[in-house]
Design a protein around this motif. Structure first.
Motif, PDB file in Angstrom:
ATOM      1  N   UNK A 265     -11.569  12.868  14.425  1.00  0.00           N
ATOM      2  CA  UNK A 265     -11.364  13.563  13.147  1.00  0.00           C
ATOM      3  C   UNK A 265     -12.116  14.889  13.072  1.00  0.00           C
ATOM      4  N   UNK A 266     -11.546  15.801  12.302  1.00  0.00           N
ATOM      5  CA  UNK A 266     -12.270  16.986  11.853  1.00  0.00           C
ATOM      6  C   UNK A 266     -12.837  16.621  10.485  1.00  0.00           C
ATOM      7  N   UNK A 267     -14.112  16.885  10.290  1.00  0.00           N
ATOM      8  CA  UNK A 267     -14.798  16.408   9.083  1.00  0.00           C
ATOM      9  C   UNK A 267     -15.570  17.520   8.387  1.00  0.00           C
ATOM     10  N   UNK A 268     -15.631  17.418   7.070  1.00  0.00           N
ATOM     11  CA  UNK A 268     -16.506  18.257   6.267  1.00  0.00           C
ATOM     12  C   UNK A 268     -17.756  17.423   5.964  1.00  0.00           C
ATOM     13  N   UNK A 269     -18.933  17.888   6.387  1.00  0.00           N
ATOM     14  CA  UNK A 269     -20.154  17.150   6.043  1.00  0.00           C
ATOM     15  C   UNK A 269     -20.548  17.416   4.597  1.00  0.00           C
ATOM     16  N   UNK A 270     -21.007  16.380   3.903  1.00  0.00           N
ATOM     17  CA  UNK A 270     -21.436  16.487   2.512  1.00  0.00           C
ATOM     18  C   UNK A 270     -22.788  15.805   2.326  1.00  0.00           C
ATOM     19  N   UNK A 271     -23.547  16.334   1.365  1.00  0.00           N
ATOM     20  CA  UNK A 271     -24.877  15.810   1.071  1.00  0.00           C
ATOM     21  C   UNK A 271     -25.051  15.656  -0.428  1.00  0.00           C
ATOM     22  N   UNK A 272     -26.020  14.821  -0.855  1.00  0.00           N
ATOM     23  CA  UNK A 272     -26.235  14.596  -2.279  1.00  0.00           C
ATOM     24  C   UNK A 272     -27.126  15.633  -2.968  1.00  0.00           C
ATOM     25  N   UNK A 273     -27.864  16.418  -2.190  1.00  0.00           N
ATOM     26  CA  UNK A 273     -28.816  17.359  -2.773  1.00  0.00           C
ATOM     27  C   UNK A 273     -28.962  18.592  -1.898  1.00  0.00           C
ATOM     28  N   UNK A 274     -29.375  19.680  -2.514  1.00  0.00           N
ATOM     29  CA  UNK A 274     -29.616  20.940  -1.832  1.00  0.00           C
ATOM     30  C   UNK A 274     -30.531  20.766  -0.615  1.00  0.00           C
ATOM     31  N   UNK A 275     -31.640  20.037  -0.808  1.00  0.00           N
ATOM     32  CA  UNK A 275     -32.639  19.908   0.261  1.00  0.00           C
ATOM     33  C   UNK A 275     -32.060  19.286   1.523  1.00  0.00           C
ATOM     34  N   UNK A 276     -31.207  18.286   1.385  1.00  0.00           N
ATOM     35  CA  UNK A 276     -30.615  17.641   2.563  1.00  0.00           C
ATOM     36  C   UNK A 276     -29.633  18.573   3.262  1.00  0.00           C
ATOM     37  N   UNK A 277     -28.845  19.308   2.492  1.00  0.00           N
ATOM     38  CA  UNK A 277     -27.907  20.261   3.096  1.00  0.00           C
ATOM     39  C   UNK A 277     -28.682  21.358   3.835  1.00  0.00           C
ATOM     40  N   UNK A 278     -29.753  21.837   3.216  1.00  0.00           N
ATOM     41  CA  UNK A 278     -30.540  22.908   3.838  1.00  0.00           C
ATOM     42  C   UNK A 278     -31.222  22.462   5.127  1.00  0.00           C
ATOM     43  N   UNK A 279     -31.504  21.173   5.267  1.00  0.00           N
ATOM     44  CA  UNK A 279     -32.118  20.677   6.506  1.00  0.00           C
ATOM     45  C   UNK A 279     -31.197  20.918   7.706  1.00  0.00           C
ATOM     46  N   UNK A 280     -29.890  21.010   7.455  1.00  0.00           N
ATOM     47  CA  UNK A 280     -28.923  21.275   8.521  1.00  0.00           C
ATOM     48  C   UNK A 280     -28.809  22.755   8.842  1.00  0.00           C
ATOM     49  N   UNK A 281     -29.213  23.623   7.945  1.00  0.00           N
ATOM     50  CA  UNK A 281     -29.007  25.062   8.110  1.00  0.00           C
ATOM     51  C   UNK A 281     -30.083  25.668   9.012  1.00  0.00           C
TER      52      UNK A 281
END
Length: 134
Positions: A50-66
Motif C-alpha cells: 500500500x501507499x499510505x499517509x502517516x497520521x499522528x494525534x499531536x503536533x509533537x509526534x508528527x514533528x518527531x518525524x520531521x
C-alpha cells in the motif's frame, strides 16, 4: 497545549495497537489529526502492498518525524470534520491507506497500524458518539 515529555515517553512505549487506541481517543479529544507536508503535499509512506499517509494525534509526534530526509516537512493539523468529509473520501478514491501513529526510527509502516481511511473514520465516529454519552 504542548504535551509533557513524560507523556511523550509513555506513549512511545506503547505497541502499535495501543497507539491506535490512543490516537482515536486523542483525536476526538483535540478535534485534530496531524500529517506532515512538503512542497508536494502530504508525505506518503510505502509498504509492500500500500501507499499510505502517516497520521499522528499531536503536533509533537508528527514533528518527531520531521528530521533527516524529512527535515523540510512541516506538521499540519486537519480538523476532525475535514478528515471525515474531505480526507477520508479523497484517500479512499485515490486508493491510499493510512498508517496510524508510526514512531520515528522504527521503520515506519511496520510500527504503525495500516488501515483503510474508512476504517479509521468509523473508529473516530464511534468514539465521538461514545464521548458524547459520557
Amino acid at each position: 497545549m504542548a504535551l509533557e515529555q513524560s507523556e511523550l515517553d509513555r506513549v512511545a512505549g506503547l505497541d502499535a495497537e495501543q497507539r491506535f487506541d490512543y490516537m482515536i481517543h486523542r483525536v476526538v479529544e483535540t478535534g485534530e489529526v496531524w500529517i506532515l507536508t512538503d512542497a508536494h503535499g502530504s508525505v506518503m509512506l510505502n509498504t509492500d502492498d500500500e501507499d499510505c499517509v502517516p497520521v499522528w494525534p499531536d503536533l509533537e509526534y508528527a514533528e518527531q518525524w520531521a528530521t533527516g530526509e524529512w527535515s523540510d516537512c512541516e506538521a499540519m493539523p486537519i480538523t476532525l470534520k475535514q478528515w471525515n468529509h474531505r480526507w477520508t473520501p479523497g484517500l479512499e478514491e485515490d486508493g491510499f491507506a493510512v498508517v496510524v501513529f508510526p514512531l520515528p526510527g522504527s521503520g515506519g509502516e511496520e510500527d504503525g497500524l495500516v488501515v483503510w481511511p474508512e476504517e479509521l473514520d468509523m473508529m473516530l465516529t464511534r468514539e465521538v458518539k461514545r464521548s458524547r454519552k459520557r
